[in-house]
Design a protein around this motif. Structure first.
Motif, short mmCIF file in Angstrom:
data_model
loop_
_atom_site.label_atom_id
_atom_site.label_comp_id
_atom_site.label_asym_id
_atom_site.label_seq_id
_atom_site.Cartn_x
_atom_site.Cartn_y
_atom_site.Cartn_z
N VAL A 173 0.87 -1.18 0.00
CA VAL A 173 0.00 0.00 0.00
C VAL A 173 0.91 1.23 0.00
O VAL A 173 1.77 1.36 0.87
N GLU A 200 -0.43 4.44 -0.53
CA GLU A 200 -1.21 5.60 -0.12
C GLU A 200 -2.59 5.13 0.34
O GLU A 200 -3.12 4.16 -0.22
N SER A 201 -3.13 5.79 1.35
CA SER A 201 -4.46 5.46 1.82
C SER A 201 -5.32 6.70 1.73
O SER A 201 -4.97 7.75 2.26
N ILE A 202 -6.41 6.61 0.97
CA ILE A 202 -7.28 7.77 0.77
C ILE A 202 -8.68 7.39 1.22
O ILE A 202 -9.32 6.54 0.61
N SER A 233 -10.20 3.94 0.65
CA SER A 233 -9.57 3.15 -0.41
C SER A 233 -8.05 3.16 -0.25
O SER A 233 -7.49 4.04 0.41
N SER A 234 -7.42 2.17 -0.88
CA SER A 234 -5.97 2.02 -0.77
C SER A 234 -5.35 1.97 -2.15
O SER A 234 -5.87 1.31 -3.05
N VAL A 235 -4.23 2.68 -2.28
CA VAL A 235 -3.50 2.67 -3.55
C VAL A 235 -2.33 1.71 -3.40
O VAL A 235 -1.54 1.82 -2.46
N VAL A 249 -10.83 -4.29 -6.92
CA VAL A 249 -10.00 -3.33 -7.64
C VAL A 249 -10.94 -2.36 -8.34
O VAL A 249 -11.82 -2.77 -9.10
N SER A 285 -9.70 0.79 -9.85
CA SER A 285 -9.07 1.50 -10.98
C SER A 285 -7.62 1.06 -11.08
O SER A 285 -7.05 0.50 -10.13
N THR A 331 0.06 2.22 -10.51
CA THR A 331 -0.69 1.86 -9.30
C THR A 331 -2.06 1.27 -9.62
O THR A 331 -2.57 1.44 -10.73
N THR A 367 -5.98 0.93 -7.45
CA THR A 367 -6.71 1.36 -6.26
C THR A 367 -7.77 0.31 -5.93
O THR A 367 -8.48 -0.17 -6.82
N ARG A 395 -0.31 2.56 4.89
CA ARG A 395 0.90 2.66 4.07
C ARG A 395 1.93 1.65 4.58
O ARG A 395 2.19 1.58 5.78
#
Lengths: 344, 225
Positions: free
Chosen positions: A246, A248-250, A253-255, A283, A285, A290, A292, A299
């Motif tokens: 991971v 990034e965490s938004i 959701s997780s990237v 999933v 995108s 990456t 998402t 992270r």
């Protein structure tokens, strides 16, 4: 970094399971396409440890890489996809067996063989309509091969074909045509050490497809044929587990640090899940670097994309079914950005 | 070579010139120049009129700097489509081709490739082409895409296998070694992508990855200017 963990013990175990199943036929480990994306030499060495003495390299370059990487003369290596301008002398010198379909190939190889004779497998087309000699051209190909063999220019090692695995009856018809071709060849004076027809699925399913040697790619890597049949039903273990961190965490959701450039297809969007902390998230995108997923992660956490299913993840088979393809395509797509690590 | 992935730096240079004339002077060389090679792409774009570069990561920036690139480098560009000629109006910078390595006549009813998902409707000549899904040519192209042989689109029939596929040449008999193009001269990658339901960027990245990793020993990657 995205990572493909390769379980070499599982690979050896799968090969042993298959060897038991197909005995007394021998097993050829097919290691084309960088051993289906698992890494050529580590897999070849594991196969050697498992007692394998036949390797399928597809092409001459891979066969030479195997020889240079430690697959010695006690093992045979077969290359059967040959271009119009191959370096046959190098192949013959390295004792790479060559699978041929035409007189033109036969003549080029015989001309290139210098100090040692070329080891040949003659290919008959039994219905797949790719390469392989037609039944009509077969007697001429065999006769010329026998002639060159008598002259010591070539060595007739094998006779082979590929089947379509379209239906039981159609495969039966292909097996019958293979028997007929062998009979024709023998009536013309040919003698073969090995006759081979089956790849993974047919080698498991039918005794009459095994002959002397079976060519095992997918099943060795624990990749099942699909249509409801998974590796577990066959007594096989998936060899590859794919993970990504991971980054990034938004919100919710997780990237993940894996994307199209790593060899993941855009077909995964909305179709497959990854496991984070034992839970599956879709999933939503993907871009070049990456993807998402619709679930919370921290992270540095590692998401499991597919594997043996031990950490809540989907299996390769589920990914393949969900994206309209086969497991082989998913693993062979993975690029060098995905680090391969090996567990002995 | 059974197939090749060829990079044309002059195309990137020309495309960068068109973009610069339109006011876009930042060249996106992320992801190893979207598979075309970061340095080759950066050099060609700067020569063509770009004044800055865009990359996706610090590591990519460091790689360019350590190779002597002094132009400004940012994290946001305008995307790769035009710079690498994926769309009409620009010159394709990557060309993917493969060789016809065998010919196979078929009769009506003959099945082709795994699972016999295609059956010939009439007498025809099939060409076996030395490229498959392990080389970056999506399996989704089976019975969906076409390759350009001798200036004409010849449909891919049956399933795409790991290292080969079959095209229907109709009544044509072409010599062994004839070139079959996936994209890059007679059409853009976008045309191919649309035909098989994929995105241009994943197609380009995948062919580049396979060619440069050497996992596809039948392939070569050639940068030319």
């Amino acid at each position: 970094m995205s990572e493909a963990r390769i379980d070499l013990a599982a690979y050896r175990r799968n090969l042993a399971t298959i060897a038991t199943r197909v005995a007394p036929a021998s097993v050829m480990a097919v290691v084309k396409a960088d051993a289906y994306g698992h890494g050529l030499l580590p897999m070849a060495r594991a196969a050697l440890e498992a007692g394998i003495r036949w390797f399928g390299s597809l092409d001459i370059a891979t066969g030479l890489a195997l020889r240079a990487g430690g697959v010695g003369d006690e093992s045979s290596i077969l290359a059967w996809l040959l271009g119009p301008d191959e370096d046959y002398a190098a192949a013959v010198d390295a004792q790479i067996d060559l699978g041929i379909s035409t007189i033109a190939q036969l003549e080029s190889i015989a001309a290139a063989a210098r100090d040692s004779s070329a080891r040949l497998h003659l290919k008959i087309d039994t219905g797949l309509h790719r390469n392989g000699s037609s039944a009509a051209d077969w007697p001429r190909l065999v006769s010329r091969a026998v002639e060159l063999s008598t002259a010591g220019r070539v060595e007739l090692v094998g006779v082979f074909t590929h089947i379509a695995e379209a239906s039981f009856d159609e495969d039966s018809a292909a097996i019958e045509r293979f028997h007929e071709a062998i009979a024709v060849a023998e009536s013309l004076g040919a003698a073969f050490e090995v006759r081979h027809l089956a790849a993974s699925a047919a080698s498991f399913a039918r005794g009459d497809a095994r002959f002397d040697l079976v060519r095992i790619g997918a099943f060795g890597y624990g990749i099942a044929p699909g249509d409801g049949v998974g590796p577990a039903e066959l007594g096989l273990t998936p060899v590859m587990t794919l993970t990504a961190p991971v980054v990034e965490s938004i919100d919710e959701s997780s990237v993940l640090g894996i994307g199209l450039a790593d060899g993941i297809s855009s077909a995964v969007v909305g179709a497959v899940s990854v496991a984070l902390d034992g839970r599956r998230y879709k999933v939503i995108s993907i871009d070049a670097g990456t993807m998402t997923v619709a679930g919370p992660g921290r992270r540095g956490d590692n998401a499991v994309l597919f594997g043996a299913g031990l950490r809540g993840e989907q299996t390769l088979q589920e990914w393949a079914d969900a994206t309209g393809t086969i497991g082989e395509e998913i693993v062979t797509r993975l690029s060098a950005r995905v680090t391969r690590t090996y567990e002995a | 070579m059974l197939h090749s992935v060829r990079i044309d730096a002059a195309a990137i240079c020309a495309n960068a010139g068109l973009l610069a004339a339109a006011g876009d002077r930042i060249a996106d060389v992320s992801f190893d120049g979207w598979g075309h090679g970061a340095l080759v792409s950066a050099g060609a774009a700067l020569e063509g009129g770009a004044t800055g570069l865009a990359v996706a990561s610090d590591a990519e920036e460091r790689q360019l700097r350590s190779s002597g690139i002094t132009a400004p480098i940012s994290r946001t560009g305008n995307g790769p489509d035009e710079l690498y000629g994926w769309v009409a109006g620009f010159t394709p910078a990557m060309r993917v081709t493969a060789e016809v390595v065998g010919l196979k006549p078929v009769q009506p009813g003959d099945g082709v490739s795994y699972g016999y998902t295609f059956r010939a409707r009439s007498r025809s000549m099939l060409g076996m082409v030395g490229i498959g899904y392990a080389d970056g040519l999506d399996r989704a192209a089976g019975n969906a895409g076409a390759l350009v042989v001798g200036g004409r689109e010849m449909p891919i029939v049956g399933r795409v296998a790991m290292n080969v596929l079959m095209v229907d040449l109709g009544s044509e008999v072409v010599p062994i070694g004839t070139t079959a193009e996936v994209f890059g001269e007679s059409r853009t990658v976008s045309v191919w992508a649309t035909a098989i339901g994929r995105r241009p960027e994943e197609i380009v990245l995948e062919f580049a990855a396979k060619a440069s990793r050497g996992t596809s020993p039948g392939a070569n990657t050639v940068a030319s200017t």
